[in-house]
Design a protein around this motif. Structure first.
Motif, PDB file in Angstrom:
ATOM      1  N   VAL A   1       0.848  -1.198   0.000  1.00  0.00           N
ATOM      2  CA  VAL A   1       0.000   0.000   0.000  1.00  0.00           C
ATOM      3  C   VAL A   1       0.881   1.244   0.000  1.00  0.00           C
ATOM      4  O   VAL A   1       2.056   1.187   0.370  1.00  0.00           O
ATOM      5  CB  VAL A   1      -0.924   0.022   1.238  1.00  0.00           C
ATOM      6  N   PRO A   2       0.340   2.393  -0.397  1.00  0.00           N
ATOM      7  CA  PRO A   2       1.096   3.641  -0.285  1.00  0.00           C
ATOM      8  C   PRO A   2       1.450   3.926   1.171  1.00  0.00           C
ATOM      9  O   PRO A   2       0.709   3.564   2.090  1.00  0.00           O
ATOM     10  CB  PRO A   2       0.132   4.692  -0.843  1.00  0.00           C
ATOM     11  N   LEU A   3       2.574   4.601   1.383  1.00  0.00           N
ATOM     12  CA  LEU A   3       3.019   4.878   2.739  1.00  0.00           C
ATOM     13  C   LEU A   3       1.986   5.681   3.519  1.00  0.00           C
ATOM     14  O   LEU A   3       1.739   5.404   4.699  1.00  0.00           O
ATOM     15  CB  LEU A   3       4.349   5.642   2.691  1.00  0.00           C
ATOM     16  N   LEU A   4       1.367   6.670   2.884  1.00  0.00           N
ATOM     17  CA  LEU A   4       0.367   7.475   3.581  1.00  0.00           C
ATOM     18  C   LEU A   4      -0.807   6.633   4.049  1.00  0.00           C
ATOM     19  O   LEU A   4      -1.361   6.861   5.131  1.00  0.00           O
ATOM     20  CB  LEU A   4      -0.121   8.606   2.672  1.00  0.00           C
ATOM     21  N   GLU A   5      -1.188   5.650   3.249  1.00  0.00           N
ATOM     22  CA  GLU A   5      -2.282   4.763   3.650  1.00  0.00           C
ATOM     23  C   GLU A   5      -1.876   3.921   4.853  1.00  0.00           C
ATOM     24  O   GLU A   5      -2.673   3.731   5.786  1.00  0.00           O
ATOM     25  CB  GLU A   5      -2.677   3.859   2.479  1.00  0.00           C
ATOM     26  N   LEU A   6      -0.622   3.426   4.845  1.00  0.00           N
ATOM     27  CA  LEU A   6      -0.156   2.627   5.970  1.00  0.00           C
ATOM     28  C   LEU A   6      -0.094   3.483   7.240  1.00  0.00           C
ATOM     29  O   LEU A   6      -0.484   3.040   8.327  1.00  0.00           O
ATOM     30  CB  LEU A   6       1.216   2.037   5.662  1.00  0.00           C
ATOM     31  N   VAL A   7       0.413   4.712   7.124  1.00  0.00           N
ATOM     32  CA  VAL A   7       0.471   5.609   8.288  1.00  0.00           C
ATOM     33  C   VAL A   7      -0.925   5.872   8.823  1.00  0.00           C
ATOM     34  O   VAL A   7      -1.156   5.881  10.044  1.00  0.00           O
ATOM     35  CB  VAL A   7       1.170   6.932   7.911  1.00  0.00           C
TER      36      VAL A   7
ATOM     37  N   ARG B   1       2.538  -2.533 -10.942  1.00  0.00           N
ATOM     38  CA  ARG B   1       1.499  -1.729 -10.297  1.00  0.00           C
ATOM     39  C   ARG B   1       1.710  -1.655  -8.788  1.00  0.00           C
ATOM     40  O   ARG B   1       0.795  -1.887  -7.982  1.00  0.00           O
ATOM     41  CB  ARG B   1       0.117  -2.302 -10.609  1.00  0.00           C
ATOM     42  N   THR B   2       2.921  -1.294  -8.395  1.00  0.00           N
ATOM     43  CA  THR B   2       3.304  -1.253  -6.989  1.00  0.00           C
ATOM     44  C   THR B   2       3.502   0.192  -6.551  1.00  0.00           C
ATOM     45  O   THR B   2       4.339   0.909  -7.104  1.00  0.00           O
ATOM     46  CB  THR B   2       4.613  -2.034  -6.760  1.00  0.00           C
ATOM     47  N   PRO B   3       2.771   0.668  -5.548  1.00  0.00           N
ATOM     48  CA  PRO B   3       2.942   2.044  -5.074  1.00  0.00           C
ATOM     49  C   PRO B   3       4.236   2.203  -4.285  1.00  0.00           C
ATOM     50  O   PRO B   3       4.745   1.246  -3.687  1.00  0.00           O
ATOM     51  CB  PRO B   3       1.721   2.255  -4.178  1.00  0.00           C
ATOM     52  N   ALA B   4       4.763   3.412  -4.279  1.00  0.00           N
ATOM     53  CA  ALA B   4       6.005   3.686  -3.538  1.00  0.00           C
ATOM     54  C   ALA B   4       6.081   5.171  -3.213  1.00  0.00           C
ATOM     55  O   ALA B   4       5.446   6.006  -3.867  1.00  0.00           O
ATOM     56  CB  ALA B   4       7.228   3.258  -4.347  1.00  0.00           C
ATOM     57  N   SER B   5       6.883   5.487  -2.190  1.00  0.00           N
ATOM     58  CA  SER B   5       7.162   6.871  -1.827  1.00  0.00           C
ATOM     59  C   SER B   5       8.650   7.133  -1.998  1.00  0.00           C
ATOM     60  O   SER B   5       9.481   6.305  -1.595  1.00  0.00           O
ATOM     61  CB  SER B   5       6.744   7.156  -0.376  1.00  0.00           C
ATOM     62  N   VAL B   6       8.994   8.265  -2.572  1.00  0.00           N
ATOM     63  CA  VAL B   6      10.390   8.640  -2.829  1.00  0.00           C
ATOM     64  C   VAL B   6      10.711   9.894  -2.033  1.00  0.00           C
ATOM     65  O   VAL B   6      10.020  10.909  -2.166  1.00  0.00           O
ATOM     66  CB  VAL B   6      10.625   8.895  -4.338  1.00  0.00           C
ATOM     67  N   PHE B   7      11.755   9.829  -1.199  1.00  0.00           N
ATOM     68  CA  PHE B   7      12.152  10.957  -0.369  1.00  0.00           C
ATOM     69  C   PHE B   7      13.481  11.511  -0.870  1.00  0.00           C
ATOM     70  O   PHE B   7      14.500  10.827  -0.855  1.00  0.00           O
ATOM     71  CB  PHE B   7      12.234  10.540   1.095  1.00  0.00           C
ATOM     72  N   VAL B   8      13.462  12.744  -1.322  1.00  0.00           N
ATOM     73  CA  VAL B   8      14.562  13.357  -2.066  1.00  0.00           C
ATOM     74  C   VAL B   8      15.384  14.284  -1.170  1.00  0.00           C
ATOM     75  O   VAL B   8      14.831  15.087  -0.410  1.00  0.00           O
ATOM     76  CB  VAL B   8      14.010  14.162  -3.261  1.00  0.00           C
TER      77      VAL B   8
END
Length: 245
Positions: A63-69, A105-112
Motif C-alpha cells: 500500500v502507499p506509505l500514507l495509507e499505511l500511516v 502496479r506497486t505504489p512507492a514513496s520517494v524521499f529526495v
C-alpha cells in the motif's frame, strides 16, 4: 544442559512467531543498480528488485506509505501490509525502479535530498574518489571546519577501501553542508586525484515524472543529508510529502 518446561516452550514459540511474522513493514530502498563495488551497501540490482516486488505482491498487501500511516494511526494496520520507500533520490529511482513499479502496479514513496537535486551526492563523490584510483596513499589526513580526519594503513585491497569510504562518510556527515565542497577539494588534493563528474542525484524533470505517476508520492529527505543540518527539519518538513497522487 538447561531443560525448559512445556509452558515456557510455548511462550518462546509465540515470541519466535512474532519475530518471524511481524506486523506492517516499511521497506527502505536506496539505489536500484548493478554495482561492482557497493561499500555503503546502498544498491539492489534491477533483477533482484523486480523479483522482490513480485514476491511482495504475491505474499503481502503493498500500500502507499500514507495509507499505511493512516492505518497505523487508527490502529487498523494488519500483518502482511507493506509500504515501499526510496531514500535520497537517485537517478536510478526514475530510470530503473519506476519501470518495475509501473509494470507490477506497486505504489512507492520517494524521499529526495532536496539540496542535491540535479547534482551529485557527497558520499558518491567520496566513494568514486577512493574507488577509482589505481593506488592510494599509505595515509590520509584531512582537515575541514574544526575537525580532522586521519587514516593510516594499506588501502590497496577492496576491504580496506570499503573501510576508508565508510570512515570518510562518517566524517563528512558531521560537517556543515556549506563546507562539503571545500572538504571534497581538500580530499582531491590529498589523494592527488580529480573528482569524477557524477550525476547520481535525480533531476527536477525526473521528479516531475515520478510525481505524475499515480503510483508514486514524492517527499523531502532533509536538504543536505548531514547530521549537523537536521535542524533543517524545523523549517522544512523533511518527513512530509511534496507531491501526492
Amino acid at each position: 544442559m538447561r531443560w525448559i518446561g512445556a509452558k515456557t516452550a510455548r511462550r518462546l514459540g509465540r515470541q519466535l512467531r512474532s519475530r518471524v511474522q511481524p506486523g506492517p513493514i516499511i521497506l527502505g530502498y536506496h539505489q536500484v543498480a548493478d554495482a561492482p563495488w557497493d561499500p555503503l551497501n546502498l544498491c539492489v540490482s534491477p533483477s533482484n528488485f523486480a523479483e522482490q516486488l513480485q514476491v511482495l505482491n504475491q505474499r503481502a498487501r503493498v500500500v502507499p506509505l500514507l495509507e499505511l500511516v493512516d492505518q497505523l494511526t487508527r490502529g487498523e494496520a494488519a500483518r502482511g501490509t507493506v509500504a515501499v520507500t526510496f531514500d535520497d533520490g537517485y537517478q536510478d529511482t526514475h530510470t530503473a525502479a519506476l519501470p518495475v513499479l509501473s509494470q507490477l502496479r506497486t505504489p512507492a514513496s520517494v524521499f529526495v535530498t532536496t539540496g542535491c537535486i540535479g547534482k551529485s551526492f557527497w558520499w558518491s563523490e567520496v566513494q568514486h574518489l577512493v574507488g577509482n584510483l589505481d593506488r592510494l596513499p599509505e595515509s590520509i589526513s584531512l582537515r575541514a571546519s574544526d575537525r580532522e580526519f586521519r587514516w593510516s594503513g594499506k588501502l590497496h585491497n577492496v576491504g580496506a577501501r570499503t573501510d576508508v569510504v565508510r570512515a570518510l562518510s562518517d566524517f563528512f556527515r558531521t560537517l556543515p553542508w556549506q563546507e562539503h565542497s571545500q572538504a571534497l577539494q581538500n580530499l582531491e588534493c590529498e589523494l592527488n586525484a580529480e573528482m569524477p563528474k557524477q550525476g547520481a542525484a535525480i533531476s527536477a524533470e525526473q521528479i516531475t515524472t515520478l510525481a505524475s505517476s499515480e503510483l508514486i508520492d514524492v517527499g523531502s529527505h532533509t536538504v543536505s543529508h548531514t547530521s549537523l543540518n537536521q535542524l533543517e527539519a524545523s523549517t522544512q518538513r523533511w518527513d512530509c510529502l511534496l507531491y501526492t497522487s
